[in-house]
Design a protein around this motif. Structure first.
Motif, PDB file in Angstrom:
ATOM      1  N   ARG A 116       0.844  -1.188   0.000  1.00 45.58           N
ATOM      2  CA  ARG A 116       0.000   0.000   0.000  1.00 45.58           C
ATOM      3  C   ARG A 116       0.879   1.237   0.000  1.00 45.58           C
ATOM      4  N   GLY A 117       0.305   2.347  -0.395  1.00 45.73           N
ATOM      5  CA  GLY A 117       1.054   3.586  -0.350  1.00 45.73           C
ATOM      6  C   GLY A 117       1.307   4.044   1.068  1.00 45.73           C
ATOM      7  N   LEU A 118       0.278   3.963   1.929  1.00 42.89           N
ATOM      8  CA  LEU A 118       0.388   4.476   3.291  1.00 42.89           C
ATOM      9  C   LEU A 118      -0.689   3.820   4.150  1.00 42.89           C
ATOM     10  N   ALA A 119      -0.336   3.570   5.406  1.00 41.79           N
ATOM     11  CA  ALA A 119      -1.306   3.060   6.380  1.00 41.79           C
ATOM     12  C   ALA A 119      -1.520   4.126   7.440  1.00 41.79           C
ATOM     13  N   GLY A 151     -10.522   3.644  14.330  1.00 39.10           N
ATOM     14  CA  GLY A 151     -10.739   3.077  13.008  1.00 39.10           C
ATOM     15  C   GLY A 151      -9.659   3.505  12.036  1.00 39.10           C
ATOM     16  N   GLU A 152      -9.469   2.716  11.007  1.00 40.53           N
ATOM     17  CA  GLU A 152      -8.408   2.959  10.040  1.00 40.53           C
ATOM     18  C   GLU A 152      -8.893   3.863   8.907  1.00 40.53           C
ATOM     19  N   GLU A 153      -7.997   4.719   8.448  1.00 45.02           N
ATOM     20  CA  GLU A 153      -8.259   5.556   7.282  1.00 45.02           C
ATOM     21  C   GLU A 153      -7.477   4.991   6.103  1.00 45.02           C
ATOM     22  N   PHE A 154      -8.148   4.824   4.972  1.00 45.63           N
ATOM     23  CA  PHE A 154      -7.507   4.248   3.797  1.00 45.63           C
ATOM     24  C   PHE A 154      -7.310   5.324   2.729  1.00 45.63           C
ATOM     25  N   ASP A 206       0.063  10.415  13.875  1.00 46.56           N
ATOM     26  CA  ASP A 206       0.756   9.672  14.928  1.00 46.56           C
ATOM     27  C   ASP A 206       0.898   8.209  14.537  1.00 46.56           C
ATOM     28  N   ASN A 207      -0.238   7.547  14.373  1.00 45.80           N
ATOM     29  CA  ASN A 207      -0.233   6.128  13.999  1.00 45.80           C
ATOM     30  C   ASN A 207      -0.196   6.017  12.475  1.00 45.80           C
ATOM     31  N   VAL A 208       0.999   6.146  11.907  1.00 42.41           N
ATOM     32  CA  VAL A 208       1.151   6.114  10.456  1.00 42.41           C
ATOM     33  C   VAL A 208       2.139   5.021  10.086  1.00 42.41           C
ATOM     34  N   GLY A 209       1.870   4.326   8.984  1.00 42.19           N
ATOM     35  CA  GLY A 209       2.716   3.222   8.550  1.00 42.19           C
ATOM     36  C   GLY A 209       3.376   3.510   7.216  1.00 42.19           C
ATOM     37  N   ILE A 210       4.703   3.471   7.193  1.00 42.55           N
ATOM     38  CA  ILE A 210       5.476   3.665   5.971  1.00 42.55           C
ATOM     39  C   ILE A 210       5.775   2.299   5.358  1.00 42.55           C
ATOM     40  N   ALA A 211       5.674   2.202   4.037  1.00 45.38           N
ATOM     41  CA  ALA A 211       5.910   0.940   3.298  1.00 45.38           C
ATOM     42  C   ALA A 211       5.063  -0.198   3.850  1.00 45.38           C
ATOM     43  N   PRO A 212       3.747  -0.011   3.958  1.00 43.46           N
ATOM     44  CA  PRO A 212       2.900  -1.061   4.536  1.00 43.46           C
ATOM     45  C   PRO A 212       2.706  -2.247   3.591  1.00 43.46           C
TER      46      PRO A 212
END
Length: 503
Positions: free
Chosen positions: A177-180, A188-191, A250-256
């Motif tokens: 994915r591009g970003l998590a 809840g998660e934002e896509f 804050d809760n962000v995922g790089i290279a998910p």
């Protein structure tokens, strides 16, 4: 949740009709800096919610969606000598939003208008309205992977910011994915979505392909530059990205990375299934900044569990499929033994943070329930600008990152004469770093909450490598971390095996 089978290839799908239509549209100068400026400008404005396609398109069934497909002879750059073909996906069903597709040639970009006439369909295909907000839902890339003149698909971008890549002799499996944002959070998660693509026409004889994508969500905009190299047994994808947060991330995922793990030998007793294992990936590998090679077998837990491997400047991580024999899965349709592994190699200073693993319960193999990504320690502040780069390697077997014995398999359960004790066995591959006499190995087994036995090492006659076995008595403990590795002459000669045990 997007069904995994719709993210796979529908069919092997070339541009004369598409290119001719695109030439009627306006062109605009193209540059990477122009794309970065675009993303920056959009981040300064309120997020604009995307329009959806007409209801009839959204109401299509799975079979309806599959009854319509792009005509391969009309792919972009067909009937030319350029080394790339691009196919287009129609919208509908799980893809209610469209994306803008731009072609870049001679320093100019132009938008491809939607043309439903480029698609074929069966007699059972539904009648769909051609008015309203229509467009394409994604793109597929094809290249000469094995033979000149034969273009085979190797990458698909479709749905939110998801994309999949394969190498020769593999089938689609895990996704990137591009970003998590907000994965497994109470809010809840934002896509985020890739909303626009720019595909550069490659030079004659080029072995790389370049795609750019605009990412948008209520919280962030960003621009992504993908350089893809389908090189046969592996496909490398170099990614550089620039993010412009609208809010503090804050809760962000790089290279998910997103994958599926249903069951294997560790939880086989929970499922009534003829197959010995079902998964796209069987473990998370991490080469941390200290040079430790970690192997964490995946799990299908009864409750969501999150594991964080705190680190500074990680050297790499990935979701890996190590089981490669047909007999490991015995599935002639899904071909899990041919699913790709994916390794992430950071390209610049990622600083402090944690490789994060999220494992979500699932009772069906059609859903992805595993997520892995890099979470920076410090939030990405609103109004700031952040750049990251990394290389993705999509391959069957990830090359060893350290000269140590890899974990081949993990088994867990009650022993024949052990009462309530749990027995754990870890099989390591043969390796030149191991001594001929396994009695010379020093065993390290530990747990944060359990009393574990000292362990025993024996040679596995099937693999030729060592098997480490140990046991523990759970008692009242409901969850605990386990760690094991083997040493010889003062240094580790195996990967570090980590596992979260739950009752």
């Amino acid at each position: 949740m997007i069904r995994r089978d719709l993210l796979k290839s529908v069919a092997a799908f070339a541009l004369c009709p598409v290119l001719a239509r695109a030439e009627d549209g306006a062109t605009a100068p193209f540059s990477r800096q122009g794309l970065i400026d675009l993303a920056r400008d959009l981040a300064r404005k309120p997020y604009a919610k995307r329009a959806t396609v007409p209801q009839a398109w959204r109401d299509m069934s799975y079979d309806d969606y599959r009854s319509i497909w792009f005509r391969s002879r009309d792919a972009i750059w067909s009937d030319t000598d350029y080394p790339l073909r691009v196919d287009l996906f129609h919208p509908g069903l799980y893809f209610p939003n469209t994306v803008e597709v731009n072609l870049v040639e001679d320093g100019q970009s132009r938008v491809l208008p939607f043309d439903f006439g480029l698609f074929d369909k069966t007699d059972m295909a539904p009648d769909l309205p051609l008015d309203g907000h229509l467009g394409y839902s994604g793109i597929r890339l094809r290249a000469e992977l094995e033979k000149p003149g034969i273009f085979q698909e190797y990458a698909v971008f479709q749905g939110a910011s998801y994309f999949r890549v394969i190498a020769r002799d593999l089938v689609y499996g895990l996704s990137a994915r591009g970003l998590a944002i907000g994965t497994a959070s109470p809010e809840g998660e934002e896509f985020p979505d890739f909303t626009r693509f720019w595909i550069e026409r490659p030079a004659m004889g080029a072995t790389t392909h370049k795609v750019h994508a605009l990412l948008e969500s209520p919280s962030v905009t960003g621009i992504y530059h993908f350089t893809l190299r389908p090189n046969g047994k592996a496909t490398d994808v170099d990614v550089s990205m620039t993010l412009f947060p609208r809010v503090d991330l804050d809760n962000v995922g790089i290279a998910p990375l997103t994958s599926m793990f249903f069951f294997d030998e560790t939880n086989r007793n929970r499922f009534d299934d003829f197959r010995p294992a079902v998964h796209d990936s069987d473990g998370l590998g991490v080469l941390n900044g200290r040079g430790e090679m970690i192997w964490r077998p995946l799990a299908n837990p009864r409750e969501v569990q999150i594991s964080s491997f705190v680190d500074e400047n990680p050297q790499g991580f990935g979701l890996v499929q190590r089981e490669r024999r047909f007999s490991d899965f015995a599935d002639l349709e899904a071909l899990y033994h041919k699913r790709p592994s994916l390794w992430i190699t950071p390209g610049d200073d990622w600083g402090r943070g944690a490789v994060t693993l999220v494992e979500i319960p699932t009772d069906k193999e059609i859903y992805d329930n595993i997520v892995a990504y890099w979470r920076p320690r410090d939030p990405l502040a609103a109004g700031s600008e952040h750049s990251f780069s990394y290389r993705m390697t999509w391959v069957d077997q990830v090359e060893p990152k350290k000269p140590v014995a890899q974990v081949l398999n993990t088994r867990m359960g009650k022993g024949f004469t052990h009462g309530e004790k749990k027995v754990v066995t870890i099989d390591f591959a043969p390796h030149e770093a191991l001594p001929d006499d396994l009695e010379d190995l020093v065993i390290h087994v530990s747990s944060n909450r359990l009393d574990v036995s000292e362990g025993l090492v024996q040679r596995n006659p099937d693999t030729g490598g060592p098997r480490l076995a140990f046991s523990f008595l759970p008692g009242d403990v409901t969850a605990a971390e386990l760690r094991a590795q083997l040493f010889y002459q003062g240094r580790s000669v195996t990967e570090v095996w980590l596992y979260r045990w739950t009752a």
